[in-house]
Design a protein around this motif. Structure first.
Motif, PDB file in Angstrom:
ATOM      1  N   GLN A 308       0.824  -1.206   0.000  1.00 16.65           N
ATOM      2  CA  GLN A 308       0.000   0.000   0.000  1.00 16.65           C
ATOM      3  C   GLN A 308       0.862   1.261   0.000  1.00 16.65           C
ATOM      4  OE1 GLN A 308      -3.425   0.013  -0.081  1.00 16.65           O
ATOM      5  NE2 GLN A 308      -3.311  -2.195  -0.285  1.00 16.65           N
ATOM      6  N   ALA A 309       2.165   1.116  -0.285  1.00 17.25           N
ATOM      7  CA  ALA A 309       3.088   2.249  -0.316  1.00 17.25           C
ATOM      8  C   ALA A 309       4.210   1.939  -1.275  1.00 17.25           C
ATOM      9  CB  ALA A 309       3.641   2.518   1.086  1.00 17.25           C
ATOM     10  N   GLU A 310       4.943   2.989  -1.653  1.00 14.59           N
ATOM     11  CA  GLU A 310       6.117   2.839  -2.502  1.00 14.59           C
ATOM     12  C   GLU A 310       7.331   3.357  -1.742  1.00 14.59           C
ATOM     13  OE1 GLU A 310       5.639   4.763  -6.244  1.00 14.59           O
ATOM     14  OE2 GLU A 310       3.576   4.077  -6.504  1.00 14.59           O
ATOM     15  N   PRO A 311       8.519   2.755  -1.960  1.00 12.84           N
ATOM     16  CA  PRO A 311       9.726   3.312  -1.342  1.00 12.84           C
ATOM     17  C   PRO A 311       9.880   4.781  -1.718  1.00 12.84           C
ATOM     18  CG  PRO A 311      10.190   1.171  -2.305  1.00 12.84           C
ATOM     19  CD  PRO A 311       8.810   1.545  -2.757  1.00 12.84           C
ATOM     20  N   ALA A 312      10.327   5.580  -0.790  1.00  8.95           N
ATOM     21  CA  ALA A 312      10.361   7.025  -0.990  1.00  8.95           C
ATOM     22  C   ALA A 312      11.303   7.422  -2.116  1.00  8.95           C
ATOM     23  CB  ALA A 312      10.777   7.712   0.301  1.00  8.95           C
ATOM     24  N   GLN A 313      10.838   8.359  -2.926  1.00  8.67           N
ATOM     25  CA  GLN A 313      11.651   9.016  -3.944  1.00  8.67           C
ATOM     26  C   GLN A 313      11.592  10.505  -3.651  1.00  8.67           C
ATOM     27  OE1 GLN A 313      13.406   7.398  -6.371  1.00  8.67           O
ATOM     28  NE2 GLN A 313      12.744   5.494  -5.388  1.00  8.67           N
ATOM     29  N   GLY A 314      12.387  10.968  -2.705  1.00  7.67           N
ATOM     30  CA  GLY A 314      12.339  12.361  -2.299  1.00  7.67           C
ATOM     31  C   GLY A 314      11.163  12.621  -1.380  1.00  7.67           C
ATOM     32  N   LEU A 315      10.944  13.879  -1.074  1.00 11.71           N
ATOM     33  CA  LEU A 315       9.853  14.261  -0.172  1.00 11.71           C
ATOM     34  C   LEU A 315       8.494  14.038  -0.819  1.00 11.71           C
ATOM     35  CD1 LEU A 315      11.244  17.592   1.316  1.00 11.71           C
ATOM     36  CD2 LEU A 315      10.834  15.466   2.574  1.00 11.71           C
ATOM     37  N   TYR A 316       8.386  14.319  -2.104  1.00 14.24           N
ATOM     38  CA  TYR A 316       7.089  14.333  -2.760  1.00 14.24           C
ATOM     39  C   TYR A 316       6.756  13.051  -3.494  1.00 14.24           C
ATOM     40  CZ  TYR A 316       7.130  19.256  -1.674  1.00 14.24           C
ATOM     41  OH  TYR A 316       7.168  20.438  -1.006  1.00 14.24           O
ATOM     42  N   GLY A 317       7.720  12.390  -4.017  1.00 15.76           N
ATOM     43  CA  GLY A 317       7.445  11.122  -4.666  1.00 15.76           C
ATOM     44  C   GLY A 317       6.701  11.258  -5.971  1.00 15.76           C
ATOM     45  N   PRO A 318       6.188  10.163  -6.516  1.00 15.26           N
ATOM     46  CA  PRO A 318       5.577  10.165  -7.850  1.00 15.26           C
ATOM     47  C   PRO A 318       4.300  10.980  -7.930  1.00 15.26           C
ATOM     48  CG  PRO A 318       5.255   8.046  -6.757  1.00 15.26           C
ATOM     49  CD  PRO A 318       6.221   8.816  -5.913  1.00 15.26           C
ATOM     50  N   ALA A 319       3.584  11.155  -6.841  1.00  8.86           N
ATOM     51  CA  ALA A 319       2.325  11.906  -6.893  1.00  8.86           C
ATOM     52  C   ALA A 319       2.551  13.364  -7.244  1.00  8.86           C
ATOM     53  CB  ALA A 319       1.594  11.806  -5.562  1.00  8.86           C
ATOM     54  N   LEU A 320       3.657  13.930  -6.767  1.00  9.07           N
ATOM     55  CA  LEU A 320       3.919  15.346  -6.999  1.00  9.07           C
ATOM     56  C   LEU A 320       5.120  15.573  -7.895  1.00  9.07           C
ATOM     57  CD1 LEU A 320       3.354  16.683  -3.391  1.00  9.07           C
ATOM     58  CD2 LEU A 320       1.842  16.890  -5.338  1.00  9.07           C
ATOM     59  N   ASN A 321       5.826  14.546  -8.231  1.00  6.37           N
ATOM     60  CA  ASN A 321       7.051  14.698  -9.000  1.00  6.37           C
ATOM     61  C   ASN A 321       7.175  13.547  -9.988  1.00  6.37           C
ATOM     62  OD1 ASN A 321       9.260  16.252  -9.512  1.00  6.37           O
ATOM     63  ND2 ASN A 321      10.284  15.867  -7.572  1.00  6.37           N
ATOM     64  N   PRO A 322       6.233  13.404 -10.922  1.00  3.75           N
ATOM     65  CA  PRO A 322       6.177  12.194 -11.724  1.00  3.75           C
ATOM     66  C   PRO A 322       7.353  12.006 -12.664  1.00  3.75           C
ATOM     67  CG  PRO A 322       4.680  13.834 -12.594  1.00  3.75           C
ATOM     68  CD  PRO A 322       5.198  14.371 -11.306  1.00  3.75           C
ATOM     69  N   ALA A 323       7.981  13.094 -13.089  1.00  3.10           N
ATOM     70  CA  ALA A 323       9.100  12.981 -14.014  1.00  3.10           C
ATOM     71  C   ALA A 323      10.386  12.842 -13.198  1.00  3.10           C
ATOM     72  CB  ALA A 323       9.154  14.207 -14.928  1.00  3.10           C
ATOM     73  N   SER A 324      10.704  11.604 -12.843  1.00  4.21           N
ATOM     74  CA  SER A 324      11.829  11.386 -11.930  1.00  4.21           C
ATOM     75  C   SER A 324      13.137  11.908 -12.495  1.00  4.21           C
ATOM     76  CB  SER A 324      11.953   9.891 -11.602  1.00  4.21           C
ATOM     77  OG  SER A 324      12.142   9.146 -12.794  1.00  4.21           O
ATOM     78  N   GLY A 325      13.241  11.982 -13.828  1.00  3.10           N
ATOM     79  CA  GLY A 325      14.466  12.497 -14.420  1.00  3.10           C
ATOM     80  C   GLY A 325      14.711  13.954 -14.115  1.00  3.10           C
ATOM     81  N   LYS A 326      13.670  14.670 -13.726  1.00  2.00           N
ATOM     82  CA  LYS A 326      13.814  16.088 -13.433  1.00  2.00           C
ATOM     83  C   LYS A 326      14.239  16.339 -11.988  1.00  2.00           C
ATOM     84  CE  LYS A 326      10.396  17.703 -16.819  1.00  2.00           C
ATOM     85  NZ  LYS A 326       9.136  18.477 -16.994  1.00  2.00           N
ATOM     86  N   ARG A 327      14.201  15.309 -11.172  1.00  2.00           N
ATOM     87  CA  ARG A 327      14.548  15.510  -9.760  1.00  2.00           C
ATOM     88  C   ARG A 327      16.006  15.924  -9.631  1.00  2.00           C
ATOM     89  NH1 ARG A 327      12.535  11.294  -7.863  1.00  2.00           N
ATOM     90  NH2 ARG A 327      10.680  12.251  -6.997  1.00  2.00           N
ATOM     91  N   ILE A 328      16.263  16.879  -8.764  1.00  5.78           N
ATOM     92  CA  ILE A 328      17.613  17.354  -8.518  1.00  5.78           C
ATOM     93  C   ILE A 328      18.206  16.562  -7.371  1.00  5.78           C
ATOM     94  CG2 ILE A 328      19.015  19.360  -7.877  1.00  5.78           C
ATOM     95  CD1 ILE A 328      16.792  21.131  -9.039  1.00  5.78           C
ATOM     96  N   GLU A 329      19.320  15.943  -7.606  1.00  8.91           N
ATOM     97  CA  GLU A 329      19.950  15.152  -6.556  1.00  8.91           C
ATOM     98  C   GLU A 329      20.528  16.066  -5.487  1.00  8.91           C
ATOM     99  OE1 GLU A 329      19.960  11.900  -6.079  1.00  8.91           O
ATOM    100  OE2 GLU A 329      18.632  11.744  -7.806  1.00  8.91           O
ATOM    101  N   PRO A 330      20.374  15.689  -4.210  1.00  6.63           N
ATOM    102  CA  PRO A 330      20.928  16.508  -3.120  1.00  6.63           C
ATOM    103  C   PRO A 330      22.443  16.614  -3.237  1.00  6.63           C
ATOM    104  CG  PRO A 330      19.394  14.859  -2.285  1.00  6.63           C
ATOM    105  CD  PRO A 330      19.637  14.520  -3.716  1.00  6.63           C
ATOM    106  N   THR A 331      22.959  17.780  -2.884  1.00  6.02           N
ATOM    107  CA  THR A 331      24.403  17.993  -2.872  1.00  6.02           C
ATOM    108  C   THR A 331      24.818  18.523  -1.508  1.00  6.02           C
ATOM    109  OG1 THR A 331      24.121  20.263  -3.724  1.00  6.02           O
ATOM    110  CG2 THR A 331      24.475  18.497  -5.339  1.00  6.02           C
ATOM    111  N   GLY A 332      26.099  18.439  -1.228  1.00  5.70           N
ATOM    112  CA  GLY A 332      26.624  19.006   0.015  1.00  5.70           C
ATOM    113  C   GLY A 332      26.397  18.149   1.241  1.00  5.70           C
TER     114      GLY A 332
END
Length: 500
Positions: A308-332
């Motif tokens: 009933q859940a998916e492993p987290a992909q950032g704070l928002y996940g696929p519902a709010l950030n469907p284009a995973s290629g656009k996600r900015i990887e954390p730095t620092g």
């Protein structure tokens, strides 16, 4: 079982949100009329009231879900602000102020909803301590313009103010609701289709239909609400016919329920681990990095949430950030340092039934990495003040990332900035504050989404929060019920068309 919605759409200024779910559920016409004769809707809510139904904190959601209160606007399934107490609105001064035209409506005490009453109500909210999460980072003023218009100013441009006005914590109440000490009594002073008539401590409440509601007379004569923190007890109440609607059902209980009573809704809710950045072990960024690296989120999604859940992909996940290629990887991010037996306490609460089990999984994973881990599990009403005071090293929580305003920037502001009002991590990072402030002023939809992703990356780069899983919410609805609301924003359960 109702099939979860899977279609993606975009709101005007919002990141994409799963939609098509925000509709009423109608049981088949052949279903029985229900076990009771009165037609009142019996509802089981997961969280007990903490502040005597004050509209400025978590209790505001109770008032919204039960159809008691409403604001100038509400959100449709696309995340767009649509009329509620305001019929229309226009932007002024480049978005630094907005003029709202009110509809003809009455408060539940019989008085008229006037511009002066609305402006006074919003001023009380703006002056509340602590400020409602929807106003985190926003300096709001409101003034009456004639009898039926209200000008709301924010100083700096606020392109999502119409969405912000949909927040349950910015609901409008009559002048009789407010006392000189800053308290608000919502009983008989709101504008929704149901009037709060009786409160039984923190265990139950009764509501009667408000026949003067501007949106039409509700079909149910009233609502009887029970506050049941234990998820198994909520499921049992639904199973035995003691309640008609039960929110936040435990995954472990679903197989034992009538499949026709179980309804999934895709939401922007995530399970997260907040790490206390101000004191204790996790004030050390290296130990925060060690904790993040020790956590296997797939175990949580598969074993605890049972699909009933998916492993987290950032704070928002696929519902709010469907284009995973656009996600900015954390730095620092800091280099992980060895825990070397450091003792930590992880707190969580029982009202979201899977959270204690998530905490146990984290305990095992972190202990294998070299931490000594103690768990603290309470009812949320007894936990929140200690969470916000930083009395624990970490907290497992469940957060709807669109809850406060329907705008993702607002949650970033309230949860992760120096002045945030729900900053469980006690994070104060100037890079994060600048990124969130930049996102707040962007008006173009695509550019705003990019700014949100940049702010998200800055937050994740601090390791102040470890996203764990993106969730579906499961609501139990008796087969005799028609018109229950399945809301991806988790703000509504009953409306004028809810009946049995």
């Amino acid at each position: 079982m109702r099939e979860p919605c899977r279609r993606l759409m975009s709101g005007l200024l919002l990141a994409p949100l799963l939609t098509g779910c925000f509709s009423s559920y109608d049981a088949p016409a052949s279903d029985s009329a229900g076990s009771g004769k009165s037609g009142r809707i019996r509802v089981a809510l997961a969280f007990t009231p903490k502040q005597n139904f004050s509209p400025y904190g978590e209790d505001a959601l109770h008032l919204s879900k039960l159809g008691v209160s409403e604001g100038l606007t509400k959100l449709d399934a696309n995340g767009t602000a649509v009329p509620a107490l305001a019929e229309s609105w226009t932007s002024e001064k480049g978005g630094r102020s907005w003029l709202f035209t009110l509809r003809d409506a009455r408060f539940q005490d019989g008085s008229e909803v006037t511009a002066q009453a609305v402006a006074s109500s919003l001023t009380h909210a703006a002056e509340a301590e602590p400020a409602p999460a929807a106003l985190s980072g926003v300096k709001l003023t409101a003034e009456a313009v004639g009898e039926d218009r209200v000008r709301i100013a924010t100083g700096a441009a606020d392109p999502v103010l119409p969405q912000r006005m949909s927040s349950p914590s910015l609901a409008v109440f009559s002048p009789k609701a407010y006392d000189k000490q800053g308290g608000v009594d919502p009983a008989g002073t709101a504008t929704g289709p149901f009037e709060l008539t009786r409160i039984i401590g923190t265990t139950a409440a009764a509501l009667d239909r408000f026949d003067g509601y501007w949106g039409g007379r509700a079909q149910a004569p009233g609502i009887d609400a029970r506050f049941i923190a234990d998820g198994t007890a909520r499921a049992n109440a639904l199973r035995s016919g003691q309640v008609d609607i039960a929110e936040a059902l435990p995954v472990a209980q679903l197989s034992s329920l009538d499949k026709d009573t179980v309804h999934e809704t895709n939401t922007a809710r995530a399970t997260v681990l907040y790490l206390n950045t101000k004191s204790g072990a996790f004030a050390d960024a290296g130990l925060r990095a060690a904790a993040r690296e020790a956590i296997d989120t797939s175990v949580i999604a598969e074993d605890v949430y049972e699909g009933q859940a998916e492993p987290a992909q950032g704070l928002y996940g696929p519902a709010l950030n469907p284009a995973s290629g656009k996600r900015i990887e954390p730095t620092g991010r800091a280099e992980a340092t060895a825990p070397a037996g450091r003792s930590i306490t992880i707190a969580t609460f029982t009202s979201r039934p899977e959270l204690p089990e998530v905490a146990q999984v984290l305990q095992q994973q972190l202990q294998r990495a070299g931490f000594k881990v103690k768990l603290e599990v309470r009812d949320y009403a007894r936990l929140e003040s200690d969470l916000l005071a930083g009395r624990f090293d970490a907290a497992v929580s469940s957060r709807n990332m669109m809850l406060d305003t329907g705008d993702p920037v607002s949650v970033l502001s309230s949860d992760f900035t120096c002045d945030g009002t729900y900053n469980v991590s006690l994070l104060c990072d100037r890079t994060v504050d600048r990124a969130v402030a930049d996102a707040r002023t962007v008006t173009d939809a695509a550019e705003r989404q990019a700014a949100v992703r940049k702010a998200e990356a800055a937050i994740l780069g601090t390791d102040a929060v470890v996203p764990l899983a993106h969730l579906k919410v499961v609501t139990g609805i008796g087969t005799s019920v028609r018109g229950a609301l399945l809301d991806p924003y988790e703000r509504q359960l009953v409306g004028t068309g809810t009946r049995r």
